[in-house]
Design a protein around this motif. Structure first.
Motif, PDB file in Angstrom:
ATOM      1  N   LEU A 141       0.550  -1.277   0.024  1.00  0.00           N
ATOM      2  CA  LEU A 141       0.058   0.024  -0.241  1.00  0.00           C
ATOM      3  C   LEU A 141       0.752   1.225  -0.023  1.00  0.00           C
ATOM      4  O   LEU A 141       2.074   1.336   0.351  1.00  0.00           O
ATOM      5  CB  LEU A 141      -0.921   0.001   1.043  1.00  0.00           C
ATOM      6  CG  LEU A 141      -1.804  -1.154   1.350  1.00  0.00           C
ATOM      7  CD1 LEU A 141      -2.476  -0.798   2.779  1.00  0.00           C
ATOM      8  CD2 LEU A 141      -2.745  -1.432   0.396  1.00  0.00           C
ATOM      9  N   SER A 142       0.167   2.327  -0.610  1.00  0.00           N
ATOM     10  CA  SER A 142       0.928   3.504  -0.363  1.00  0.00           C
ATOM     11  C   SER A 142       0.719   4.031   0.891  1.00  0.00           C
ATOM     12  O   SER A 142      -0.125   3.577   1.660  1.00  0.00           O
ATOM     13  CB  SER A 142       0.264   4.508  -1.547  1.00  0.00           C
ATOM     14  OG  SER A 142      -1.065   4.971  -0.932  1.00  0.00           O
ATOM     15  N   ARG A 143       1.330   5.168   1.358  1.00  0.00           N
ATOM     16  CA  ARG A 143       1.295   5.888   2.654  1.00  0.00           C
ATOM     17  C   ARG A 143       0.060   6.136   3.103  1.00  0.00           C
ATOM     18  O   ARG A 143      -0.617   6.040   4.030  1.00  0.00           O
ATOM     19  CB  ARG A 143       1.999   6.954   2.738  1.00  0.00           C
ATOM     20  CG  ARG A 143       3.518   6.733   3.522  1.00  0.00           C
ATOM     21  CD  ARG A 143       4.323   8.103   3.640  1.00  0.00           C
ATOM     22  NE  ARG A 143       4.882   7.895   4.688  1.00  0.00           N
ATOM     23  CZ  ARG A 143       6.135   8.738   5.284  1.00  0.00           C
ATOM     24  NH1 ARG A 143       6.216   9.614   4.264  1.00  0.00           N
ATOM     25  NH2 ARG A 143       6.502   8.721   6.178  1.00  0.00           N
ATOM     26  N   GLY A 144      -0.783   6.958   1.978  1.00  0.00           N
ATOM     27  CA  GLY A 144      -2.141   7.260   2.345  1.00  0.00           C
ATOM     28  C   GLY A 144      -3.127   6.516   2.353  1.00  0.00           C
ATOM     29  O   GLY A 144      -3.976   6.442   3.121  1.00  0.00           O
ATOM     30  N   ASP A 172       1.751  13.870   1.282  1.00  0.00           N
ATOM     31  CA  ASP A 172       2.028  14.883   0.608  1.00  0.00           C
ATOM     32  C   ASP A 172       0.467  15.301   0.191  1.00  0.00           C
ATOM     33  O   ASP A 172      -0.592  14.856   0.612  1.00  0.00           O
ATOM     34  CB  ASP A 172       2.505  14.313  -0.692  1.00  0.00           C
ATOM     35  CG  ASP A 172       1.791  13.177  -1.423  1.00  0.00           C
ATOM     36  OD1 ASP A 172       0.416  13.081  -1.357  1.00  0.00           O
ATOM     37  OD2 ASP A 172       2.454  12.461  -2.318  1.00  0.00           O
ATOM     38  N   LYS A 173       0.235  16.218  -0.501  1.00  0.00           N
ATOM     39  CA  LYS A 173      -1.085  17.100  -0.700  1.00  0.00           C
ATOM     40  C   LYS A 173      -2.014  16.248  -1.259  1.00  0.00           C
ATOM     41  O   LYS A 173      -3.127  16.128  -0.872  1.00  0.00           O
ATOM     42  CB  LYS A 173      -0.878  18.289  -1.712  1.00  0.00           C
ATOM     43  CG  LYS A 173      -0.952  19.504  -1.029  1.00  0.00           C
ATOM     44  CD  LYS A 173      -0.809  20.412  -1.970  1.00  0.00           C
ATOM     45  CE  LYS A 173      -1.873  21.589  -1.552  1.00  0.00           C
ATOM     46  NZ  LYS A 173      -1.378  22.944  -1.868  1.00  0.00           N
ATOM     47  N   GLN A 174      -1.845  15.312  -2.446  1.00  0.00           N
ATOM     48  CA  GLN A 174      -2.824  14.742  -2.966  1.00  0.00           C
ATOM     49  C   GLN A 174      -3.203  13.547  -2.046  1.00  0.00           C
ATOM     50  O   GLN A 174      -4.522  13.320  -1.978  1.00  0.00           O
ATOM     51  CB  GLN A 174      -2.173  14.052  -4.421  1.00  0.00           C
ATOM     52  CG  GLN A 174      -3.356  13.619  -5.474  1.00  0.00           C
ATOM     53  CD  GLN A 174      -2.316  12.926  -6.524  1.00  0.00           C
ATOM     54  OE1 GLN A 174      -1.300  12.963  -6.591  1.00  0.00           O
ATOM     55  NE2 GLN A 174      -3.158  12.674  -7.308  1.00  0.00           N
ATOM     56  N   VAL A 179      -7.182  11.257   2.312  1.00  0.00           N
ATOM     57  CA  VAL A 179      -7.679  11.129   3.730  1.00  0.00           C
ATOM     58  C   VAL A 179      -8.825  11.959   4.286  1.00  0.00           C
ATOM     59  O   VAL A 179      -9.502  11.734   5.151  1.00  0.00           O
ATOM     60  CB  VAL A 179      -6.363  11.216   4.642  1.00  0.00           C
ATOM     61  CG1 VAL A 179      -6.597  11.176   6.132  1.00  0.00           C
ATOM     62  CG2 VAL A 179      -5.335  10.054   4.171  1.00  0.00           C
ATOM     63  N   LEU A 180      -8.686  13.446   3.705  1.00  0.00           N
ATOM     64  CA  LEU A 180      -9.706  14.378   4.175  1.00  0.00           C
ATOM     65  C   LEU A 180     -11.160  13.892   3.642  1.00  0.00           C
ATOM     66  O   LEU A 180     -11.856  14.048   4.359  1.00  0.00           O
ATOM     67  CB  LEU A 180      -9.235  15.828   3.688  1.00  0.00           C
ATOM     68  CG  LEU A 180      -8.031  16.373   4.363  1.00  0.00           C
ATOM     69  CD1 LEU A 180      -8.035  17.739   3.799  1.00  0.00           C
ATOM     70  CD2 LEU A 180      -8.228  16.392   5.647  1.00  0.00           C
TER      71      LEU A 180
END
Ligand code: ADP
Length: 338
Positions: A141-144, A172-174, A179-180
């Motif tokens: 998985l990616s961090r997000g 990062d922003k994306q 997550v938001l």
């Protein structure tokens, strides 16, 4: 509802005690999201850890639905801990378990029946947009995505409170935007009360109903984000609203603009009508020259907010400023300072 009353927490250090929380009182109504902001060292993490029952305060109360958690022991404390979930900056996932296995952990601890466990894990993975990754392992998985798994795991046992300690700080922003999006859905669909420590204004802008500003272990501002941004002296307003003159070009309203203004008026406008450029028109018994010095627009959740600065010259003891939106409607400023 979370109610923190007069919370004090000190840590011993070689040069005397460090007062991390110096009488913090805070209320977060049921189902709302409260953002806690402040400089590094202000006490944000300590507050989050106290509410998540990982740190015991020296004095004060933390009430969730009326029960003071600080006074609980033994089985009562363990059961209270299940009501309060924590998501930290860096997720701690079990690498040998699949995504679904990680999310299921709190339910296994609570001995939830297998069928219900499956259903709830799938529900939560769906909520965080990772249903197709149920069988994947964390290192795929990616961090997000990992952070979203951590959020799913925190929520699977249906806690009444979610404490998130800067959950987007490593993203990062994306990825933060993803997550938001998840936190937005959590607020809309689960009705969990959320306390979120953040340094990221996008988190305040997008998901928080309320904000608290911590400084040296004390709350210096606290209230609904929309109320706070309408106060010109508010720290939250200064953090959230774009700098005036940053977005629009200076322009002339009515009358002649001259190079110097002996009075500058800051206006904050909230609501749909704030979208679009605004043309101020002054009506006054006196002659007034007026110019739009600049302004910026932003969005808090669904609500557009604008801060404008207007320069006045001439005689203007009693100026009424009318705001006409780009689309022709009259706009009432929420706050004005003459
Ligand atoms: P923030 O999250 O706002 O950066 P913290 O809550 O981490 O602030 O820290 C507040 C103060 O308490 C700081 O001065 C910090 O050094 C101190 N502090 C926090 N945790 C500990 C600890 N476990 N031991 C000693 N001092 C601590």
């Amino acid at each position: 509802m979370i109610s923190v009353e007069n919370l004090v927490k000190t840590f011993p250090s070689r040069s005397g005690n460090v007062v991390a929380l110096d009488g913090v009182s805070l209320e977060v109504p049921q189902g709302t999201v409260c953002g806690v902001v402040g400089q590094s060292g202000a006490g944000k993490s300590t507050l989050a850890r106290c509410i998540a029952l990982l740190e015991k305060p020296d004095s004060g109360a933390i009430r969730v639905d009326g029960t003071d958690l600080v006074r609980l022991n033994g089985a009562d404390l363990r059961s209270a801990r299940r009501q309060i979930a924590l998501v930290e900056q860096e997720d701690i996932l079990f690498e040998v378990r699949t995504v679904a296995g990680n999310v299921a952990l709190p339910l296994e601890v609570a001995r939830t029946a297998r069928l219900e466990r499956r259903a709830r894990v799938l529900d939560l993975l769906d909520l965080v947009g990772l249903a197709d990754k149920a069988a994947a392992y964390p290192d795929q998985l990616s961090r997000g995505e990992r952070q979203r798994v951590a959020i799913a795991r925190a929520l699977v046992a249906r806690p009444s409170v979610l404490v998130a300690d800067d959950p987007t700080s490593a993203l990062d922003k994306q990825t933060t935007a993803m997550v938001l999006g998840v936190l937005d859905r959590v607020r809309a669909e689960l009705g969990v009360t959320v306390l979120i420590v953040t340094h990221d204004m996008e988190v305040l802008r997008r998901v928080c109903d309320r904000a608290a500003v911590l400084e040296h272990g004390r709350i210096i501002e606290h209230g609904s984000v929309l109320d706070l941004v309408t106060q010109t002296e508010s720290r939250v307003a200064a953090m959230l609203l774009p700098e005036v003159s940053a977005v629009t070009e200076p322009g002339v309203g009515s009358g002649e603009a001259s190079g110097s203004y002996d009075r500058v008026v800051d206006l904050i406008l909230v609501g749909f009508a704030a979208v679009g450029a605004l043309l101020p028109e002054a009506t006054s018994r006196f002659r007034v020259n007026l110019a739009l010095l600049g302004g910026g627009l932003t969005r808090l959740g669904e609500t557009p907010v604008a801060r404008f600065r207007i320069g006045l010259t001439g005689e203007h003891t009693n100026v009424t400023l009318d705001f006409i939106s780009q689309h022709g409607g009259l706009v009432q400023p929420i706050s004005r300072r003459h």
